[in-house]
Scaffold this motif. Structure first.
Motif, PDB file in Angstrom:
ATOM      1  N   UNK A   1       1.116  -0.840   0.249  1.00 16.04           N
ATOM      2  CA  UNK A   1      -0.204  -0.067  -0.108  1.00 16.04           C
ATOM      3  C   UNK A   1       1.574   0.702  -0.008  1.00 16.04           C
ATOM      4  N   UNK A   2       0.893   2.182  -1.070  1.00 14.49           N
ATOM      5  CA  UNK A   2       1.427   3.716  -0.829  1.00 14.49           C
ATOM      6  C   UNK A   2       2.456   3.675  -0.574  1.00 14.49           C
ATOM      7  N   UNK A   3       3.456   2.445  -0.985  1.00 16.21           N
ATOM      8  CA  UNK A   3       4.930   2.623  -0.461  1.00 16.21           C
ATOM      9  C   UNK A   3       5.562   2.090  -0.071  1.00 16.21           C
TER      10      UNK A   3
ATOM     11  N   UNK B   1       7.299   6.260  11.677  1.00 13.82           N
ATOM     12  CA  UNK B   1       6.964   5.306  10.331  1.00 13.82           C
ATOM     13  C   UNK B   1       8.329   4.991   9.582  1.00 13.82           C
ATOM     14  N   UNK B   2       9.476   5.689   9.977  1.00 16.60           N
ATOM     15  CA  UNK B   2      11.101   5.717   8.520  1.00 16.60           C
ATOM     16  C   UNK B   2      10.867   4.538   9.144  1.00 16.60           C
ATOM     17  N   UNK B   3      10.814   4.132  10.245  1.00 14.19           N
ATOM     18  CA  UNK B   3      11.589   2.779  10.512  1.00 14.19           C
ATOM     19  C   UNK B   3      10.864   1.541   9.460  1.00 14.19           C
ATOM     20  N   UNK B   4       8.826   2.070  10.093  1.00 13.85           N
ATOM     21  CA  UNK B   4       8.469   0.620   9.368  1.00 13.85           C
ATOM     22  C   UNK B   4       8.328   0.893   7.779  1.00 13.85           C
ATOM     23  N   UNK B   5       8.852   1.776   6.861  1.00 17.26           N
ATOM     24  CA  UNK B   5       9.444   2.325   5.348  1.00 17.26           C
ATOM     25  C   UNK B   5      11.041   1.904   4.974  1.00 17.26           C
ATOM     26  N   UNK B   6      11.349   2.009   6.244  1.00 14.23           N
ATOM     27  CA  UNK B   6      13.089   2.322   5.783  1.00 14.23           C
ATOM     28  C   UNK B   6      13.903   0.624   6.065  1.00 14.23           C
ATOM     29  N   UNK B   7      13.319  -0.166   7.042  1.00 11.98           N
ATOM     30  CA  UNK B   7      13.830  -0.849   7.156  1.00 11.98           C
ATOM     31  C   UNK B   7      12.492  -2.642   7.176  1.00 11.98           C
ATOM     32  N   UNK B   8      11.816  -2.083   6.872  1.00 11.01           N
ATOM     33  CA  UNK B   8      11.364  -3.081   6.636  1.00 11.01           C
ATOM     34  C   UNK B   8      11.511  -4.678   6.259  1.00 11.01           C
ATOM     35  N   UNK B   9      12.531  -4.835   4.978  1.00 12.85           N
ATOM     36  CA  UNK B   9      13.248  -6.279   5.153  1.00 12.85           C
ATOM     37  C   UNK B   9      14.492  -6.622   6.146  1.00 12.85           C
ATOM     38  N   UNK B  10      14.861  -5.865   6.629  1.00 12.14           N
ATOM     39  CA  UNK B  10      16.161  -6.266   7.644  1.00 12.14           C
ATOM     40  C   UNK B  10      15.941  -7.075   8.577  1.00 12.14           C
ATOM     41  N   UNK B  11      16.539  -8.154   9.653  1.00 10.92           N
ATOM     42  CA  UNK B  11      16.382  -8.853  10.206  1.00 10.92           C
ATOM     43  C   UNK B  11      16.245  -8.141  12.225  1.00 10.92           C
ATOM     44  N   UNK B  12      15.475  -7.115  12.064  1.00 12.66           N
ATOM     45  CA  UNK B  12      15.194  -6.355  13.393  1.00 12.66           C
ATOM     46  C   UNK B  12      14.332  -6.213  14.057  1.00 12.66           C
ATOM     47  N   UNK B  13      14.243  -6.449  15.500  1.00 13.51           N
ATOM     48  CA  UNK B  13      13.704  -6.882  16.189  1.00 13.51           C
ATOM     49  C   UNK B  13      13.212  -5.433  17.168  1.00 13.51           C
ATOM     50  N   UNK B  14      12.340  -4.537  16.906  1.00 14.90           N
ATOM     51  CA  UNK B  14      12.926  -3.556  17.731  1.00 14.90           C
ATOM     52  C   UNK B  14      11.619  -3.072  18.169  1.00 14.90           C
ATOM     53  N   UNK B  15      11.612  -2.975  19.613  1.00 18.86           N
ATOM     54  CA  UNK B  15      10.910  -2.390  20.995  1.00 18.86           C
ATOM     55  C   UNK B  15      10.907  -1.031  21.012  1.00 18.86           C
ATOM     56  N   UNK B  16      10.079  -0.444  21.171  1.00 15.14           N
ATOM     57  CA  UNK B  16       9.972   0.704  21.927  1.00 15.14           C
ATOM     58  C   UNK B  16       9.545   1.201  22.819  1.00 15.14           C
TER      59      UNK B  16
END
Length: 351
Positions: A14-16, A135-150
């Motif tokens: 959706x929307x890039x 929001x940029x995390x979801x856009x720019x790191x979508x394919x990275x093997x990263x677990x990010x908890x905020x």
């Protein structure tokens, strides 16, 4: 801990926003805490899960939280500690300089980060930039093997935080269980919602045309404003570099005459370069360009050097406005004890 990839389950492209996220890609969630006990428990659970999985872990918390989490860390287990007040001074740098960098340090392995980029007491001007960052995390790191908890304070953050967190985190954690956020929105939709017109420069702002033969004069002019305002010498150097990068970008990629302005307002030194042309990539300045690319590094550097950066596009004109806090406006974060800090990272072995 998190069941599935970083995007909202079942979502399509959706929307890039590059959904659906590939299996093994980003896992991005949020946890609201109530007090110090909650805080420590959240960090401890996350770190222990990383140890059990054999995954490198970074804990990135503000200065006054370091003493809470320090006893939970063991450098022999691959756990690192960072001062978010330093590495996340400008929220726009966190994705490239911290999250992406950590992934690249451990190729072929999943890594995990728990952090607090928006904390009680952070200056209000940073709020929107922190939401953009999520929001940029979801856009720019979508394919990275990263677990990010905020981590987010449940009661002391500005009104509207809960809604913004729900829109920018595909998963919300409560009671040790991660559940899909029903209010999650595609990153580009969030970024569009956050767009605000920039307040106009004051009438007395320094105004200089951007010309190839005039860059040295422009650097000298903005430095003069900054020095008169009391900006520290090394920060004046940062300003010179940042303004040069913006002016050079305007000359190289703009479609017409550009202008630079500089002024002091509300404890900040503010500079901007504005001219015809449109910067359409929301990841510009957030993600390093491909290796070998000759373009795309200037805005990345500007973000690194400045406290906050606004990029605004309207009516075919792009304005990049940078801000540096003046010393009189800077309030040192409380410290419970001296820490050995290198580039914002507290080395656990020295604690």
């Amino acid at each position: 801990m998190v069941n599935g990839a970083g995007g909202r389950p079942g979502s399509g492209a959706t929307e890039g926003d590059r959904s659906p996220f590939p299996q093994g890609g980003l896992r991005h969630d949020a946890l609201f805490y109530a007090d110090d006990r909650d805080y420590r428990a959240a960090v401890e659970e996350f770190v222990e899960a990383g140890r059990a999985a054999g995954e490198p872990v970074l804990v990135a918390v503000p200065t006054d939280r370091l003493h809470l989490v320090r006893p939970l860390l063991d450098p022999l287990d691959g756990v690192e500690l960072a001062d978010m007040a330093l590495i996340g001074r400008n929220p726009a740098t966190i994705v490239a300089a911290t999250l992406r960098a950590l992934v690249h340090r451990f190729p072929g392995r999943r890594v995990r980060v728990i952090g607090e980029s928006l904390w009680p007491g952070r200056r209000p001007a940073a709020y929107r930039h922190c939401v953009e960052h999520e929001a940029i995390i979801n856009l720019g790191l979508a394919d990275q093997p990263l677990t990010a908890r905020c981590l987010f304070d449940r009661s002391r953050l500005p009104a509207g935080t809960v809604g913004d967190v729900a829109q920018t985190h595909p998963w919300l954690v409560s009671g040790g269980v991660a559940r899909p956020s029903v209010d999650y929105r595609p990153p580009l939709a969030v970024l569009r919602r956050l767009v605000r017109p920039l307040p106009p420069p004051p009438g007395g702002a320094l105004t200089e045309p951007v010309r190839p033969e005039g860059l040295a004069a422009l650097r000298a002019a903005v430095a003069s404003v900054a020095e008169a305002a009391g900006l520290a010498e090394e920060r004046v150097d940062d300003l010179r570099i940042a303004v040069t990068e913006l002016a050079s970008n305007a000359l190289s990629h703009g479609t017409g005459p550009a202008v630079a302005r500089c002024w002091v307002a509300a404890g900040e030194l503010v500079c901007e370069v504005s001219g015809p042309g449109e910067l359409a990539d929301p990841l510009a300045g957030r993600i390093p360009p491909p290796v070998g690319s000759v373009r795309g590094r200037g805005l990345l550097l500007v973000h690194r050097l400045c406290d906050l950066v606004d990029v605004h596009v309207a009516a075919g004109v792009t304005t990049v406005r940078l801000r540096l806090e003046l010393p009189v406006a800077r309030v040192p974060a409380p410290r419970s004890a001296p820490d050995a800090v290198q580039g914002g990272f507290v080395r656990p072995a020295t604690l």
